[in-house]
Write a protein that holds these residues in place. Structure first.
Motif, short mmCIF file in Angstrom:
data_model
loop_
_atom_site.label_atom_id
_atom_site.label_comp_id
_atom_site.label_asym_id
_atom_site.label_seq_id
_atom_site.Cartn_x
_atom_site.Cartn_y
_atom_site.Cartn_z
N ILE A 173 27.28 103.93 38.62
CA ILE A 173 27.61 105.00 39.57
C ILE A 173 26.63 104.96 40.73
CG2 ILE A 173 27.85 107.49 39.87
CD1 ILE A 173 28.57 107.59 36.87
N CYS A 174 27.17 104.88 41.95
CA CYS A 174 26.36 104.82 43.17
C CYS A 174 26.23 106.22 43.76
CB CYS A 174 27.02 103.89 44.18
SG CYS A 174 27.28 102.23 43.54
N PRO A 175 25.11 106.52 44.44
CA PRO A 175 24.93 107.85 45.01
C PRO A 175 25.93 108.17 46.12
CG PRO A 175 23.13 106.40 45.64
CD PRO A 175 23.95 105.66 44.64
N GLY A 176 26.43 107.18 46.79
CA GLY A 176 27.42 107.36 47.85
C GLY A 176 28.39 106.20 47.81
N PRO A 177 29.35 106.13 48.74
CA PRO A 177 30.26 105.00 48.74
C PRO A 177 29.49 103.69 48.92
CG PRO A 177 30.68 106.46 50.62
CD PRO A 177 29.58 107.07 49.83
N ALA A 178 29.85 102.68 48.16
CA ALA A 178 29.15 101.41 48.21
C ALA A 178 30.12 100.26 47.95
CB ALA A 178 28.03 101.38 47.18
N ARG A 179 29.72 99.11 48.42
CA ARG A 179 30.46 97.88 48.16
C ARG A 179 29.64 97.05 47.19
NH1 ARG A 179 30.68 94.49 53.08
NH2 ARG A 179 28.66 93.85 52.35
N ALA B 156 37.92 103.56 43.19
CA ALA B 156 38.87 103.65 44.30
C ALA B 156 40.00 102.63 44.17
CB ALA B 156 38.14 103.45 45.63
N GLY B 157 39.99 101.84 43.09
CA GLY B 157 41.05 100.86 42.85
C GLY B 157 40.77 99.48 43.40
N THR B 158 39.61 99.26 44.00
CA THR B 158 39.25 97.95 44.51
C THR B 158 38.97 97.01 43.35
OG1 THR B 158 38.25 98.89 46.48
CG2 THR B 158 37.55 96.70 45.89
N GLN B 159 39.52 95.78 43.40
CA GLN B 159 39.25 94.78 42.39
C GLN B 159 38.68 93.54 43.06
OE1 GLN B 159 42.59 93.94 39.91
NE2 GLN B 159 42.86 96.05 39.27
N SER B 160 37.64 92.97 42.48
CA SER B 160 37.01 91.76 42.98
C SER B 160 36.85 90.77 41.83
CB SER B 160 35.63 92.07 43.58
OG SER B 160 35.74 92.95 44.66
N TRP B 161 36.97 89.48 42.14
CA TRP B 161 36.81 88.43 41.14
C TRP B 161 35.85 87.38 41.65
CZ3 TRP B 161 41.42 90.48 42.69
CH2 TRP B 161 42.16 91.14 41.74
N ARG C 228 34.33 92.13 49.60
CA ARG C 228 34.97 93.36 50.06
C ARG C 228 35.04 94.38 48.94
NH1 ARG C 228 39.75 91.62 54.10
NH2 ARG C 228 38.48 90.23 55.33
N GLY C 229 35.55 95.57 49.34
CA GLY C 229 35.77 96.62 48.36
C GLY C 229 34.84 97.79 48.58
N TYR C 230 35.19 98.91 47.98
CA TYR C 230 34.37 100.10 48.09
C TYR C 230 34.63 101.00 46.90
CZ TYR C 230 38.70 102.34 49.47
OH TYR C 230 39.97 102.81 49.47
N GLY C 231 33.71 101.92 46.66
CA GLY C 231 33.85 102.88 45.58
C GLY C 231 32.54 103.58 45.29
N HIS C 232 32.61 104.61 44.44
CA HIS C 232 31.42 105.33 43.99
C HIS C 232 30.99 104.86 42.60
CE1 HIS C 232 32.70 108.13 47.15
NE2 HIS C 232 31.43 108.49 47.18
N SER C 233 31.92 104.27 41.86
CA SER C 233 31.67 103.84 40.49
C SER C 233 32.33 102.47 40.28
CB SER C 233 32.25 104.87 39.52
OG SER C 233 32.18 104.41 38.20
#
Length: 152
Positions: free
Chosen positions: A64-70, A92-97, A118-123
């Protein structure tokens, strides 16, 4: 994290299959790998896998990140003879491989890294899946994040 076919007996090279058992934590205690599902303790060990390679797949608890993060990348310290496939999913539904490895040489630990663009999210939830039968001895996993602008 959830263990699905862990191969962890490093001292003797023996493998033990664990399927579907929720692993809350794992550690090395008195030379033995011990893990817990939050209710009981289990010692991973044995002396035979009957010659069948046991795949390794680890899903780590969400970061879990304190704010939005990639998620910028993941680094593995330890020994990995083959490649490890990395899957990262954010809230946020971002998927990376990506892939990392091999790491280490001649029995000495090393470092391998995987970058995500790419991608973003809080967790973020990160899964690692290693090649069947390849040595995988993880000393540390380090996730690297890039803070994103918090403005709407």
């Amino acid at each position: 994290m959830t263990g699905e076919g862990l191969s962890l007996e490093l001292a003797s090279g023996a493998a033990t299959a664990v399927n579907g058992l929720p692993v809350a934590c794992a550690c090395l205690h008195n030379g033995r790998v011990v893990f817990s599902d939050g209710v009981a303790l289990y010692r991973v060990g044995g002396d035979s896998d009957d010659g069948v390679a046991i795949p390794v797949r680890l899903t780590l608890p969400p970061v879990i990140c304190p704010g939005p993060a990639r998620l910028a990348g993941l680094a593995l310290d330890g020994l990995a003879d083959g490649q490890a496939a990395i899957t990262a999913v954010s809230d946020a539904g971002t998927q990376s491989w990506g892939e990392l490895g091999p790491a280490g040489r001649d029995g000495l630990p090393g470092r391998a890294a995987c970058r995500f663009g790419r991608g973003y999210g809080h967790s973020w939830s990160i899964s690692l899946q290693a090649d069947d039968g390849a040595l995988l001895a993880i000393a540390a996993l380090e996730a690297r994040f890039t803070d994103l602008d918090r403005r709407p």
